[in-house]
Design a protein around this motif. Structure first.
Motif, PDB file in Angstrom:
ATOM      1  N   ALA A 338     -14.528  12.687   0.175  1.00 22.60           N
ATOM      2  CA  ALA A 338     -13.249  13.235   0.637  1.00 22.60           C
ATOM      3  C   ALA A 338     -12.949  14.558  -0.058  1.00 22.60           C
ATOM      4  O   ALA A 338     -12.453  15.507   0.570  1.00 22.60           O
ATOM      5  CB  ALA A 338     -12.124  12.236   0.379  1.00 22.60           C
ATOM      6  N   ARG A 353      -3.909  14.231   6.480  1.00 18.10           N
ATOM      7  CA  ARG A 353      -4.974  13.251   6.241  1.00 18.10           C
ATOM      8  C   ARG A 353      -5.933  13.152   7.429  1.00 18.10           C
ATOM      9  O   ARG A 353      -7.142  13.016   7.276  1.00 18.10           O
ATOM     10  CB  ARG A 353      -4.363  11.877   5.971  1.00 18.10           C
ATOM     11  CG  ARG A 353      -4.120  11.568   4.495  1.00 18.10           C
ATOM     12  CD  ARG A 353      -3.388  10.230   4.376  1.00 18.10           C
ATOM     13  NE  ARG A 353      -3.499   9.636   3.053  1.00 18.10           N
ATOM     14  CZ  ARG A 353      -2.806   9.996   2.000  1.00 18.10           C
ATOM     15  NH1 ARG A 353      -1.950  11.002   2.110  1.00 18.10           N
ATOM     16  NH2 ARG A 353      -2.957   9.374   0.842  1.00 18.10           N
ATOM     17  N   LEU A 356      -9.282  15.279   7.766  1.00 17.83           N
ATOM     18  CA  LEU A 356     -10.529  14.914   7.091  1.00 17.83           C
ATOM     19  C   LEU A 356     -11.367  14.055   8.025  1.00 17.83           C
ATOM     20  O   LEU A 356     -10.885  13.049   8.553  1.00 17.83           O
ATOM     21  CB  LEU A 356     -10.236  14.152   5.801  1.00 17.83           C
ATOM     22  CG  LEU A 356      -9.591  14.944   4.663  1.00 17.83           C
ATOM     23  CD1 LEU A 356      -9.319  14.029   3.488  1.00 17.83           C
ATOM     24  CD2 LEU A 356     -10.470  16.102   4.237  1.00 17.83           C
ATOM     25  N   PHE A 372     -10.447   3.854   1.525  1.00 21.46           N
ATOM     26  CA  PHE A 372     -10.257   5.301   1.631  1.00 21.46           C
ATOM     27  C   PHE A 372      -8.962   5.726   0.952  1.00 21.46           C
ATOM     28  O   PHE A 372      -8.921   6.721   0.229  1.00 21.46           O
ATOM     29  CB  PHE A 372     -10.249   5.709   3.109  1.00 21.46           C
ATOM     30  CG  PHE A 372     -10.006   7.174   3.335  1.00 21.46           C
ATOM     31  CD1 PHE A 372     -10.890   8.127   2.864  1.00 21.46           C
ATOM     32  CD2 PHE A 372      -8.881   7.607   4.018  1.00 21.46           C
ATOM     33  CE1 PHE A 372     -10.671   9.481   3.073  1.00 21.46           C
ATOM     34  CE2 PHE A 372      -8.653   8.955   4.235  1.00 21.46           C
ATOM     35  CZ  PHE A 372      -9.550   9.889   3.747  1.00 21.46           C
ATOM     36  N   LEU A 376      -8.424   8.293  -2.291  1.00 22.73           N
ATOM     37  CA  LEU A 376      -7.517   9.440  -2.420  1.00 22.73           C
ATOM     38  C   LEU A 376      -6.622   9.300  -3.648  1.00 22.73           C
ATOM     39  O   LEU A 376      -6.360  10.283  -4.350  1.00 22.73           O
ATOM     40  CB  LEU A 376      -6.677   9.590  -1.153  1.00 22.73           C
ATOM     41  CG  LEU A 376      -7.437   9.950   0.130  1.00 22.73           C
ATOM     42  CD1 LEU A 376      -6.472  10.045   1.311  1.00 22.73           C
ATOM     43  CD2 LEU A 376      -8.219  11.248  -0.022  1.00 22.73           C
TER      44      LEU A 376
END
Length: 887
Positions: A338, A353, A356, A372, A376
């Motif tokens: 990420a 978001r 991505l 995920f 982050l």
């Protein structure tokens, strides 16, 4: 995966789009934009509020004015900078010549310029009644789009429909507000040149400008006062570190040594603080332990910067924190991926978001989505990324460059470009311009990155940017992007690559909307030539290109050359799509309009009937989109003399269009159509209905339609519009024929008054209206008034039409009748003789009308001293109203 390169060119409607030159503001944004007027009481209150802005103390944070735009939340870790904040406040405070005042917070990357500006906005923005508006100026071409995100600046009456307006209109509304005297704070973040500042700083009004920039020196002419940001004072450095580790005493020697080794640099200290917080419960989290690691990292770097322009302290701290991520651990592996994807996007800007690629590949309801989100949060806890407002992410430019240095030589940038390209294609194909608008700056960034790498993806990315700009109404910006797409495509793929068909076509469409018809024709012809070569001359792609080129040639007035293109579009489409495909209705309609303009009325009728039949089959006979096709067919039938058929279709157009659209809603046409234009069409439909009924002798029906046309026309165009004068005239004629002479007089007098004001008193149309009013006054017994208006009709007509124009015979004859009734038979005879002479010259001596005029003159020619009786009736053809030209 569909791409813009392989997507067929979109067919165009045969009807004209409204032209809005969005994007031109990038050159002269404030030209022709008048400042918004502010009520005196509101302005006094706003100026009094600004006068309370403190310059010697730092105020507490306060509420910003409604509509303000700050894309980042407050940083709770912001520390110190009191002197810098006060200096900026003093530079931007109210004063006799403070309008347009600009102050700049300048310094190297990572020093905290944007954080300082954000803190200033949150503390001092409350004193600007017009609001605070944050703009990213790092990319010049994206500035118009950034400004259009500041819709809170416009007046409330424009708020509801703001998102549906073309970008050029949005821009003008905001720039008008910014030029008002209302105090506002504009933050120009990452403004790297005085040219950008001068381009976008309002030339008048109450705005103050706060700039952040790595550009340390500004020309004196631009009037910018710079506040150079240095590293933090030691006390502030220690305070920042203790925000992460409040358990450590301020006298801890390790903290002081760590601040010394980090050079008191805010970003290096922030990374160090995040590391100490992360490992607070183990030995690694002690300042002395981190100090040892930092010194080792600096020695390994040889006290050099990693990548041009990077501070070695930041680079070392970043390497320490990023090394915490374990590639074997699933969450850490996701976090590394990420971070790398975020680094490929535009730095220093909020990253939704969803932009991505990872976010779009993961089912929101799955366990992978939970991992995920944890990844982050892991990045945020290590200080490698920030979580911003509304779930967005933020990566400082300095850290983005360090990440890019780590992934150099990998295919990750290309993977990100492909992912963004795919999503942009999807949104553009669906016409979802607003959804793409929130991250189009990132799309532009990766397009430039691909261009620098000479990647073939660059041309496709620029094409999608251009397509999006056209959807937003930013036509000048769309042209720049599409020209770049064509140029890069020819350089990387070759001049005859299939993708160039779409890119030439899209550029041609934008040039057409901008009014550059020769340039558009060149691009569309090039698209057609390549398309015929790569797809084959009988392909559907080529049929669409024939249709688009035919429309362009039609707009240029080259009807003869447009005809074969429209015919090819219809012929190919009948084979590839089928004769009843909905797209064929547009093509038949285009061909019908061309034949109508060529006066091939029978052919026009056939194609309009076919377009209507296909539309009824595809949409249903009662669909409002068919109103325009009924109207087109009605016009052809009227031109052919089929008044019954014309009236049927005009009535059908009204029945379908009026309920669906209403008098205040746009008619279904192109997305750029305006309310006034729709109302014009309704006026035209009612007027056509009235004319048809009049021609058939249905005076009562004609009266009803003309009354509706007049009511709508006055509302849509304004009561003083020249077209409204024509509607008054038409209604007056019908009322006169119905015997309502008094009401007829009112409408014809209104037609005359409006016409004299809008067209001028000597316009030939005014002659006809004087004659019409003279006829009404004659029938009312006002002989003096009738004489006056007939004489004016003759005077204007002789000058505008010539003394021997056929209509002059009518007006001489009418004036002769009035003079006869007044007893002035000598002058009456002069006018009757003049009417006869003109009629003989224009109609020929054997024309029946000439015979009638001669017979009517005989009693006057043999009368003794005017004792003759007047002729029982002067020729009706000459005494009837002269019908004004069709609008």
């Amino acid at each position: 995966m569909a791409s813009a390169a392989t997507r067929s060119p979109q067919p165009e409607s045969g009807r004209a789009d409204s032209l809005t030159l969005g994007g031109q503001a990038a050159v002269t944004p404030y030209t022709g934009v008048a400042p918004l007027v502010v009520e005196a009481e509101r302005l006094r209150a706003a100026e009094a509020r600004l006068a309370r802005l403190p310059t010697s103390v730092r105020p507490q944070t306060g509420h910003l004015a409604s509509g303000s735009r700050l894309p980042f939340p407050r940083n709770p870790l912001f520390t110190g900078r009191d002197a810098d904040l006060r200096a900026l406040a003093q530079q931007l405070a109210a004063g006799p010549d403070a309008n347009g005042q600009a102050a700049a917070a300048v310094g190297p990357g990572g020093i905290g310029k944007s954080q300082l500006a954000l803190e200033f906005a949150l503390r001092y923005g409350q004193f600007f009644a017009g609001g605070v508006f944050w703009l990213d100026l790092s990319t010049a071409s994206n500035v118009p789009a950034e400004i259009c995100q500041c819709q809170g600046a416009v007046e409330p009456e424009h708020q509801a429909d703001f998102g549906r307006l073309p970008q050029g209109v949005q821009l003008k509304l905001i720039l008008a507000a910014w030029q008002s005297p209302l105090p506002r704070l504009l933050i120009f973040d990452n403004c790297l040149s005085d040219h950008l500042l001068e381009t976008w700083r309002p030339p008048v009004g109450g705005c103050r400008i706060l700039i952040t920039s790595r550009h340390l020196v500004w020309p004196m002419a631009v009037g910018v006062q710079s506040q150079v940001l240095g590293v933090l004072p030691r006390a502030d450095s220690l305070a920042l570190l203790r925000k992460f580790r409040p358990d450590l005493p301020p006298t801890d020697p390790g903290l002081n040594a760590l601040a010394e080794e980090a050079g008191d640099h805010p970003l290096a200290l922030y990374l160090a603080g995040r590391y100490l917080e992360h490992y607070r419960d183990v030995a690694l989290g002690q300042p002395t332990a981190y100090l040892t690691t930092l010194r080792q990292a600096l020695r390994q770097d040889g006290n050099r910067s990693v990548g041009a322009g990077h501070e070695p302290k930041i680079a070392a701290a970043f390497r320490i924190n990023s090394a915490v991520l374990d590639p074997i651990h699933p969450v850490d592996a996701l976090a590394s991926q990420a971070l790398a994807q975020a680094a490929c996007l535009a730095p220093d800007l909020p990253i939704p978001r969803a932009v991505l690629p990872l976010a779009r590949q993961i089912d929101p309801q799955s366990d992978a989505a939970r991992l995920f989100e944890e990844a982050l949060r892991r990045l945020a806890r290590l200080g490698l990324i920030e979580e911003g407002a509304q779930g967005g992410l933020w990566l400082p430019r300095v850290l983005a460059r360090l990440v890019l240095a780590q992934i150099a030589g990998t295919t990750l940038p290309e993977q990100v470009e492909l992912a963004l390209l795919s999503e942009a294609e999807r949104l553009n194909a669906a016409g979802q311009a607003a959804a793409l608008q929130s991250w189009q700056a990132h799309l532009a960034w990766v397009a430039r990155s691909a261009e620098r790498r000479r990647s073939p993806l660059a041309a496709r990315l620029y094409n999608e940017l251009g397509y999006h700009a056209r959807l937003r109404g930013a036509l000048a910006q769309a042209r720049i992007y599409h020209e770049r797409s064509v140029s890069l495509g020819e350089a990387t793929l070759g001049r005859d690559h299939p993708d160039l068909v779409t890119w030439h076509n899209n550029l041609g469409r934008v040039l057409k909307l901008l009014g550059d018809l020769p340039g558009a024709r060149q691009k569309l012809e090039r698209a057609l030539a390549i398309g015929q070569q790569v797809f084959g001359p009988a392909s559907e792609e080529v049929a669409t290109l024939h249709n688009n080129l035919g429309l362009l040639l039609h707009d240029q007035g080259d009807l003869a050359n447009a005809l074969p293109h429209f015919e090819q579009a219809v012929a190919i489409g009948a084979r590839t799509l089928g004769p009843d495909h909905p797209a064929m209705a547009i093509r038949h309609s285009n061909l019908g309009r061309l034949w109508f303009n060529l006066r091939g009325l029978a052919n026009a009728r056939a194609h309009f009937e076919r377009a209507l039949a296909i539309g009824e089959q595809a949409l249903g006979a009662d669909h409002p989109d068919l109103a325009a096709r009924h109207d087109s067919l009605g016009q052809v039938l009227h031109a052919l003399g089929d008044l019954d058929g014309a009236r049927t279709h005009f009535e059908r157009a009204l029945a379908l269009g009026a309920p669906a659209l209403g008098p205040v809603h746009p008619e279904v046409m192109t997305w750029q159509s305006h309310l006034g234009r729709v109302r014009r069409e309704f006026v035209s439909w009612y007027d056509n209905e009235g004319r048809g009924a009049y021609d058939q002798g249905d005076l009562a029906g004609a009266r009803g339609h003309f009354e509706k046309a007049l009511a709508l026309g006055a509302q849509a165009l304004g009561p003083e519009h020249p077209d409204v004068a024509t509607l008054h005239n038409n209604l007056g004629r019908v009322l006169h024929n119905l015997g309502d002479t008094t009401t007829a007089r009112f409408h014809i007098e209104r037609a005359l008054a409006i016409g004299e004001q809008s067209l001028g008193p000597e316009h030939p149309a005014i002659a006809y209206r004087h004659s019409n009013l003279g006829r009404v006054l004659h029938d009312l017994g006002d002989m003096g008034g009738a004489q006056l208006h007939y004489e004016r009709a003759l005077r204007i007509g002789a000058a505008a039409l010539g003394p021997n124009h056929p209509d002059m015979a009518t007006w001489h004859n009418n004036l002769g009748r009035v003079l006869h009734d007044l007893g002035d038979l000598t002058v009456a005879r002069i006018h009757f003789e003049r009417a006869l002479a003109i009629a003989r010259q224009t109609l020929g001596p054997d024309h029946p009308d000439v015979t009638t005029l001669h017979r009517n003159l005989e009693p006057l020619m043999t009368a003794d001293n005017g004792a003759a009786k007047p002729p029982p009736r002067i020729l009706d053809r000459l005494t009837r109203f002269i019908r004004p030209p069709r609008r």
